[in-house]
Design an enzyme around this catalytic site. Structure first.
Site, short mmCIF file in Angstrom:
data_model
loop_
_atom_site.label_atom_id
_atom_site.label_comp_id
_atom_site.label_asym_id
_atom_site.label_seq_id
_atom_site.Cartn_x
_atom_site.Cartn_y
_atom_site.Cartn_z
N ASN A 106 0.83 -1.20 0.00
CA ASN A 106 0.00 0.00 0.00
C ASN A 106 0.87 1.25 0.00
O ASN A 106 1.94 1.28 0.58
CB ASN A 106 -0.93 -0.01 1.22
CG ASN A 106 -1.82 -1.24 1.22
OD1 ASN A 106 -2.17 -1.74 0.15
ND2 ASN A 106 -2.18 -1.73 2.39
N HIS A 123 5.98 -0.47 -2.74
CA HIS A 123 5.59 0.26 -3.95
C HIS A 123 5.62 1.77 -3.72
O HIS A 123 4.98 2.52 -4.44
CB HIS A 123 4.21 -0.19 -4.44
CG HIS A 123 4.18 -1.64 -4.86
ND1 HIS A 123 3.04 -2.41 -4.81
CD2 HIS A 123 5.15 -2.46 -5.31
CE1 HIS A 123 3.32 -3.65 -5.24
NE2 HIS A 123 4.60 -3.70 -5.53
N CYS A 131 11.84 14.60 -9.12
CA CYS A 131 12.05 14.90 -10.54
C CYS A 131 12.56 13.64 -11.24
O CYS A 131 13.47 12.98 -10.73
CB CYS A 131 13.07 16.02 -10.67
SG CYS A 131 13.66 16.27 -12.36
N THR A 195 -4.45 -9.25 0.85
CA THR A 195 -3.90 -9.19 -0.51
C THR A 195 -4.31 -10.45 -1.27
O THR A 195 -4.31 -11.54 -0.72
CB THR A 195 -2.37 -9.02 -0.52
OG1 THR A 195 -1.89 -9.21 -1.86
CG2 THR A 195 -1.66 -10.00 0.39
N ASN A 220 -7.57 -13.20 4.01
CA ASN A 220 -8.05 -12.40 2.88
C ASN A 220 -9.52 -12.74 2.64
O ASN A 220 -9.94 -13.88 2.87
CB ASN A 220 -7.21 -12.71 1.63
CG ASN A 220 -7.45 -11.71 0.51
OD1 ASN A 220 -7.35 -10.50 0.72
ND2 ASN A 220 -7.79 -12.20 -0.66
ZN LIG Z 1 15.09 18.06 -11.83
#
Ligand SMILES: [Zn+2]
Length: 249
Positions: A106, A123, A131, A195, A220
């Site tokens: 999550n 994740h 950037c 999950t 689950n």
């Molecule tokens: Zn940058």
């Protein structure tokens, strides 16, 4: 109904026996905090959207304004969400030294907000971004500010495109993912919560622990493709199981 006292007792016993237990959590933990699993239907406004359009690298690069339109909607939900019984239980188990910590798929940051100390966000997390060219960090609020003009947030340093630090489909996994896999080398009990074990390679955690002789508990709402690997399987909503476990530990 699947929820037998015997199974709950087995889970508690496995937790007490384990030396290096970890929790592995997925979308089912977040949905009980009111965060829709956007990969399944029923996300209101966005129910007809293809997740690949708004959750893949291709979608992000191909239609950045649409990507941010979706994330602005999702951010509204994520920023309001509060930890629930499962988050609190896992934080409490860690404090009682029955659990090493949490590995989560999550991106909502709720395990940390509930007090869990050792958290691997496999994740990423939506609150931070960077950037894509120079990796300069930005908060999600700073990114939204810069996206206001034309839906394309640009870096102050190099004018590269800015992206939230969540792992999109087609993107390489964050460092935390590989660190978690190393940590699993010690794991003798994996508590798999909410999950369906359909997202790889995260789902590899389960066979990984099993092949090393560790135990697996799987809770689950629906059956998963890895039920056969688990020592204890419970098919119930977490909100029907965790409060009962809290009473017992
Ligand atoms: Zn940058």
């Amino acid at each position: 109904v699947d929820l037998s006292v015997k199974k709950l007792q087995d889970i508690v016993e496995l937790l007490r026996e384990a030396q290096h237990a970890w929790a592995f959590t997925g979308a089912g933990v977040s949905t009980e905090s009111g965060i829709p699993d956007f990969r399944s239907a029923n996300s209101g406004l966005w129910s007809e959207i293809d997740p690949m359009e708004v959750a893949s690298v291709e979608g992000f690069l191909h239609d950045t304004p649409r990507f941010y339109e979706f994330w602005r909607w999702r951010f509204g939900i994520l920023s309001q969400a509060k930890p629930n019984h499962t988050h609190h239980w896992l934080a409490d188990l860690e404090q009682k030294e029955l659990l090493q910590g949490v590995m989560t798929q999550n991106i909502d940051g709720l395990h940390r907000k509930s007090g869990s100390q050792a958290v691997y966000e496999l994740h990423g997390c939506y609150e931070q971004g960077s950037c894509i060219q120079c990796q300069h960090p930005y908060t999600i609020e700073q990114i939204f500010e810069r996206a206001q003009a034309d839906g394309h947030p640009h870096c102050d340093q190099c004018s590269g495109l800015l992206k939230p630090n969540v792992t999109l489909f087609g993107e390489s996994l964050p460092e935390a993912f590989y660190e978690a896999f190393v940590e699993l080398g010690q794991c003798d009990l994996l508590l798999v919560l909410g999950t369906s074990l359909e997202v790889f390679p995260a789902a590899e955690m389960v066979p990984q622990v099993k092949h090393r002789g560790g135990r697996v508990v799987l809770i689950n709402a629906e059956a998963t493709g890895m039920d056969g690997l688990a020592d204890v399987v419970v098919h119930n909503k977490l909100k029907d199981v965790i409060p009962a476990l809290i009473e017992m530990v």
